[in-house]
Design a protein around this motif. Structure first.
Motif, PDB file in Angstrom:
ATOM      1  N   GLU A   1       0.718  -1.298   0.091  1.00  0.00           N
ATOM      2  CA  GLU A   1       0.190  -0.076  -0.009  1.00  0.00           C
ATOM      3  C   GLU A   1       0.858   1.046  -0.132  1.00  0.00           C
ATOM      4  OE1 GLU A   1      -3.786   1.644  -0.317  1.00  0.00           O
ATOM      5  OE2 GLU A   1      -3.093  -0.188  -0.637  1.00  0.00           O
ATOM      6  N   PRO A   2       0.807   2.204  -1.026  1.00  0.00           N
ATOM      7  CA  PRO A   2       1.541   3.284  -0.986  1.00  0.00           C
ATOM      8  C   PRO A   2       1.124   4.443  -0.034  1.00  0.00           C
ATOM      9  CG  PRO A   2      -0.276   3.473  -2.795  1.00  0.00           C
ATOM     10  CD  PRO A   2      -0.564   2.192  -2.009  1.00  0.00           C
ATOM     11  N   GLY A   3       2.047   5.183   0.037  1.00  0.00           N
ATOM     12  CA  GLY A   3       1.886   6.439   1.264  1.00  0.00           C
ATOM     13  C   GLY A   3       2.633   6.528   2.315  1.00  0.00           C
ATOM     14  N   THR A   4       2.930   7.453   2.953  1.00  0.00           N
ATOM     15  CA  THR A   4       3.756   7.426   4.298  1.00  0.00           C
ATOM     16  C   THR A   4       2.902   7.290   5.328  1.00  0.00           C
ATOM     17  OG1 THR A   4       5.152   9.154   3.052  1.00  0.00           O
ATOM     18  CG2 THR A   4       5.256   9.020   5.584  1.00  0.00           C
ATOM     19  N   ALA A   5       3.082   6.489   6.207  1.00  0.00           N
ATOM     20  CA  ALA A   5       2.357   6.264   7.471  1.00  0.00           C
ATOM     21  C   ALA A   5       2.231   7.430   8.401  1.00  0.00           C
ATOM     22  CB  ALA A   5       2.996   4.915   8.092  1.00  0.00           C
ATOM     23  N   ALA A   6       1.062   7.668   8.941  1.00  0.00           N
ATOM     24  CA  ALA A   6       0.986   8.733   9.813  1.00  0.00           C
ATOM     25  C   ALA A   6       1.480   8.623  11.135  1.00  0.00           C
ATOM     26  CB  ALA A   6      -0.431   9.112   9.923  1.00  0.00           C
ATOM     27  N   LYS A   7       1.715   9.186  11.934  1.00  0.00           N
ATOM     28  CA  LYS A   7       2.562   8.743  13.159  1.00  0.00           C
ATOM     29  C   LYS A   7       1.273   8.801  14.188  1.00  0.00           C
ATOM     30  CE  LYS A   7       7.090  10.246  12.625  1.00  0.00           C
ATOM     31  NZ  LYS A   7       7.507   9.271  11.927  1.00  0.00           N
ATOM     32  N   GLU A   8       0.249   9.842  14.028  1.00  0.00           N
ATOM     33  CA  GLU A   8      -0.829   9.807  15.323  1.00  0.00           C
ATOM     34  C   GLU A   8      -1.996  10.329  14.332  1.00  0.00           C
ATOM     35  OE1 GLU A   8       0.720  12.177  18.487  1.00  0.00           O
ATOM     36  OE2 GLU A   8       0.466  14.006  17.379  1.00  0.00           O
TER      37      GLU A   8
END
Length: 178
Positions: free
Chosen positions: A60-67
């Motif tokens: 799955e593309p995209g940068t993971a959110a931290k919160e």
């Protein structure tokens, strides 16, 4: 000074806002009780324990959110492992329980551009990622439950049953037979 026309009202403290990467809303950093309005993504159960689902999650593309905000965190918590109707099947989930074409929400992944909801169906006996939707566009009327309308694909039923068993073990709430 107060923004009100009433001289007997005092302006309260202002709460800074931040933009939740999941829903895109500007939300207050603090809740009315003073707690932070953010949940660390690392603390959430984002996907079901299955090799096919893990493979799809890793692609799955995209940068993971931290919160993310607490409302989005609650939505992620509730969605993962939920049964879902196929696209285009409308109706009230309480009136039409799952059929063989019932799928499952295998993952909900908070990303910097919104939370991606990964929906899986069994096709030719294989669990496959069939849809990826944004949480903000997800139609809750597609949610369903097991029932008497028809049999569910064994792979979906197994994932659903294991997920329920894990929740019951973690929170100690067994369903009541009546």
């Amino acid at each position: 000074m107060t923004d009100s026309k009433h001289s007997d009202l005092l302006a309260g403290p202002r709460v800074a806002r931040w933009t939740c990467p999941s829903c895109g809303d500007a939300v207050p950093r603090l809740l009315p009780n003073g707690a932070r309005n953010a949940q660390a993504v690392a603390e959430l159960e984002l996907f079901l324990d299955d090799d096919d689902i893990l493979t799809a999650v890793n692609r799955e593309p995209g940068t993971a959110a931290k919160e993310i905000c607490l409302a989005c965190a609650d939505a992620v918590r509730e969605l993962v492992g939920t049964l879902i109707r196929p696209p285009g099947e409308d109706g009230d989930a309480r009136n039409s329980p799952g059929l063989n074409d019932t799928g499952i929400v295998g993952a909900a992944l908070p990303r910097g551009d919104g939370t991606h909801v990964l929906i899986f169906h069994v096709i030719d006996g294989v669990l496959r990622l069939t849809e990826t939707e944004r949480l903000t566009r997800f139609d809750p009327m597609r949610l369903t439950y097991p029932g008497s309308r028809g049999a569910m694909a064994p792979r979906v039923w197994d994932l659903y049953s294991r997920h329920l068993a894990q929740l019951q073990a973690k929170y100690g709430e067994a369903p009541q037979n009546r």
